[in-house]
Design a protein around this motif. Structure first.
Motif, PDB file in Angstrom:
ATOM      1  N   PHE A   1      -1.747 -39.054  -7.411  1.00 59.45           N
ATOM      2  CA  PHE A   1      -0.385 -39.114  -7.944  1.00 59.45           C
ATOM      3  C   PHE A   1       0.588 -38.504  -6.943  1.00 59.45           C
ATOM      4  O   PHE A   1       0.297 -37.468  -6.342  1.00 59.45           O
ATOM      5  N   GLU A   2       1.743 -39.176  -6.764  1.00 58.50           N
ATOM      6  CA  GLU A   2       2.793 -38.687  -5.875  1.00 58.50           C
ATOM      7  C   GLU A   2       3.967 -38.210  -6.717  1.00 58.50           C
ATOM      8  O   GLU A   2       4.380 -38.890  -7.655  1.00 58.50           O
ATOM      9  N   THR A   3       4.521 -37.070  -6.373  1.00 64.80           N
ATOM     10  CA  THR A   3       5.607 -36.478  -7.149  1.00 64.80           C
ATOM     11  C   THR A   3       6.867 -36.341  -6.297  1.00 64.80           C
ATOM     12  O   THR A   3       6.862 -36.604  -5.104  1.00 64.80           O
TER      13      THR A   3
ATOM     14  N   PRO B   1      -9.382 -35.110  -5.805  1.00 68.81           N
ATOM     15  CA  PRO B   1      -8.170 -35.734  -6.350  1.00 68.81           C
ATOM     16  C   PRO B   1      -6.949 -34.897  -5.965  1.00 68.81           C
ATOM     17  O   PRO B   1      -6.868 -33.720  -6.292  1.00 68.81           O
ATOM     18  N   LEU B   2      -6.023 -35.525  -5.260  1.00 67.63           N
ATOM     19  CA  LEU B   2      -4.902 -34.794  -4.667  1.00 67.63           C
ATOM     20  C   LEU B   2      -3.578 -35.190  -5.313  1.00 67.63           C
ATOM     21  O   LEU B   2      -3.212 -36.367  -5.353  1.00 67.63           O
ATOM     22  N   TYR B   3      -2.862 -34.193  -5.813  1.00 69.62           N
ATOM     23  CA  TYR B   3      -1.489 -34.363  -6.304  1.00 69.62           C
ATOM     24  C   TYR B   3      -0.568 -33.843  -5.206  1.00 69.62           C
ATOM     25  O   TYR B   3      -0.725 -32.702  -4.743  1.00 69.62           O
ATOM     26  N   ILE B   4       0.394 -34.665  -4.797  1.00 65.98           N
ATOM     27  CA  ILE B   4       1.194 -34.286  -3.635  1.00 65.98           C
ATOM     28  C   ILE B   4       2.557 -34.961  -3.693  1.00 65.98           C
ATOM     29  O   ILE B   4       2.732 -35.986  -4.372  1.00 65.98           O
ATOM     30  N   GLU B   5       3.516 -34.373  -3.011  1.00 63.69           N
ATOM     31  CA  GLU B   5       4.839 -34.993  -2.932  1.00 63.69           C
ATOM     32  C   GLU B   5       4.742 -36.348  -2.230  1.00 63.69           C
ATOM     33  O   GLU B   5       3.835 -36.584  -1.438  1.00 63.69           O
TER      34      GLU B   5
ATOM     35  N   ILE C   1      -6.267 -31.012  -7.033  1.00 65.07           N
ATOM     36  CA  ILE C   1      -5.782 -29.979  -6.130  1.00 65.07           C
ATOM     37  C   ILE C   1      -4.445 -30.415  -5.553  1.00 65.07           C
ATOM     38  O   ILE C   1      -4.012 -31.552  -5.744  1.00 65.07           O
ATOM     39  N   SER C   2      -3.792 -29.518  -4.830  1.00 68.50           N
ATOM     40  CA  SER C   2      -2.519 -29.848  -4.207  1.00 68.50           C
ATOM     41  C   SER C   2      -2.315 -28.926  -3.005  1.00 68.50           C
ATOM     42  O   SER C   2      -3.229 -28.219  -2.577  1.00 68.50           O
TER      43      SER C   2
ATOM     44  N   PHE D   1       7.330 -29.839  -5.907  1.00 70.54           N
ATOM     45  CA  PHE D   1       6.139 -29.002  -6.028  1.00 70.54           C
ATOM     46  C   PHE D   1       5.799 -28.655  -7.482  1.00 70.54           C
ATOM     47  O   PHE D   1       4.643 -28.417  -7.817  1.00 70.54           O
ATOM     48  N   SER D   2       6.800 -28.590  -8.347  1.00 66.68           N
ATOM     49  CA  SER D   2       6.585 -28.100  -9.706  1.00 66.68           C
ATOM     50  C   SER D   2       5.530 -28.897 -10.458  1.00 66.68           C
ATOM     51  O   SER D   2       4.630 -28.323 -11.094  1.00 66.68           O
ATOM     52  N   LEU D   3       5.616 -30.229 -10.402  1.00 69.18           N
ATOM     53  CA  LEU D   3       4.648 -31.059 -11.114  1.00 69.18           C
ATOM     54  C   LEU D   3       3.257 -30.914 -10.492  1.00 69.18           C
ATOM     55  O   LEU D   3       2.250 -30.941 -11.210  1.00 69.18           O
ATOM     56  N   CYS D   4       3.189 -30.753  -9.172  1.00 71.45           N
ATOM     57  CA  CYS D   4       1.895 -30.537  -8.509  1.00 71.45           C
ATOM     58  C   CYS D   4       1.238 -29.275  -9.058  1.00 71.45           C
ATOM     59  O   CYS D   4       0.045 -29.269  -9.394  1.00 71.45           O
ATOM     60  N   HIS D   5       1.998 -28.194  -9.172  1.00 69.98           N
ATOM     61  CA  HIS D   5       1.478 -26.945  -9.715  1.00 69.98           C
ATOM     62  C   HIS D   5       0.993 -27.143 -11.154  1.00 69.98           C
ATOM     63  O   HIS D   5      -0.067 -26.630 -11.543  1.00 69.98           O
TER      64      HIS D   5
END
Length: 302
Positions: free
Chosen positions: A219-221, A190-194, A237-238, A224-228
């Motif tokens: 999820f797309e943000t 599962p990838l969180y990324i801009e 992961i991100s 970087f802050s929300l990914c962290h």
């Protein structure tokens, strides 16, 4: 029908979807659909065939789309030169910055410039990487900080700094003990990324597809802050870059380099390639580059 509406039409053609184009343009699909219908009404022609999968161009739509580049480039060139003249006369620096780069350049750099040059009017705005370039090309701003590869007429670029994009996982994740990873290690994670408006997503998605799979973007943000934050909560992961990771100071996170090629977060300063030189822009350009050189020699300043 005006130039901006034609620019919207171009984005719809490129995205092959009103919904996707609306997302890129920060509009509602309903509002963008109304603009398309307005263009069709004024031309008294059907330009788009709307389907469940998106839109297709009619013969008239294809004709308009094929002739738009020459029209828009001529218009943008005129706007660019007029804007250059006005900003030079007003002693104005109007900075468009991609998210994250002002943190890299540091607020102290900007504060020092404003203190040393009180006669120059300074303002800035922040946007996603691609939006910065679009706005500069369309006539907004006169200096830009952006990230990644770009191609645009009427712009000059100065390379600023390069950072390696690295995988971000939480402590205890199966990958957290690895010295390095490859793009294959992202498969199924599962990838969180801009969002796609940022260079980092385009790079990672392209690398995943080249490796034969689609990344599992949950999820797309817009930063970087929300990914962290989500990785720290063990949601997935991100990816990140060194100076952002160091700034976050989260002991629950681990940053791991990629070993299967270059994954670069390259930053550039862009200026409009007008015929009217603006000495204030050159002063700002030199100040920023001198500051970056100073910070590279003394990282503690950042």
């Amino acid at each position: 029908m005006n130039i901006k509406e034609l620019q919207y039409f171009k984005v719809v053609c490129e995205q092959k979807s009103i919904t996707k184009a609306a997302s890129v343009l920060y509009m509602t699909p309903q509002g963008l659909s109304k603009v398309m219908k307005n263009i069709e009404a004024q031309l008294e022609a059907s330009l788009l065939i709307r389907t469940g999968a998106g839109v297709q161009l009619t013969e008239s739509g294809k004709y308009l789309y094929e002739r738009l580049p020459e029209l828009l480039e001529s218009y943008q060139s005129i706007c660019s030169e007029i804007r250059c003249i006005e900003q030079r006369q007003n002693h104005e620096i109007d900075l468009l910055s991609a998210y994250g780069i002002l943190r890299l350049v540091t607020p102290e750099c900007i504060a020092q410039f404003k203190g040393e040059h009180p006669d120059i009017r300074f303002q800035y705005r922040e946007y996603p990487d691609q939006e910065v370039v679009r706005r500069l090309v369309s006539g907004e701003g006169n200096v830009a900080f952006t990230v990644g590869d770009w191609e645009a007429k009427y712009l000059n670029s100065t390379f600023m700094e390069r950072f390696q994009i690295k995988l971000l996982v939480y402590r205890g994740h199966p990958l957290s003990q690895r010295k390095s990873v490859t793009i294959q290690d992202l498969k199924g994670e599962p990838l969180y990324i801009e969002s796609s408006e940022f260079h980092v997503q385009r790079l990672i998605v392209d690398r995943c597809r080249a490796a034969g799979f689609e990344p599992n973007i949950v999820f797309e943000t817009s930063g970087f802050s929300l990914c962290h934050k989500m990785v720290s909560k063990k949601k997935g992961i991100s990816v990140t870059v060194d100076f952002i990771f160091d700034d976050m100071k989260d002991e629950n996170l681990v940053m791991i380099p990629f070993s299967d090629g270059e994954y670069c977060w390259d930053t550039y300063m862009l200026t409009r390639n007008g015929n009217t030189d603006n000495p204030d822009i050159q002063i700002f350009h030199d100040h920023v580059m001198k500051w970056i050189s100073k910070v590279q020699k003394n990282p503690g300043l950042r």
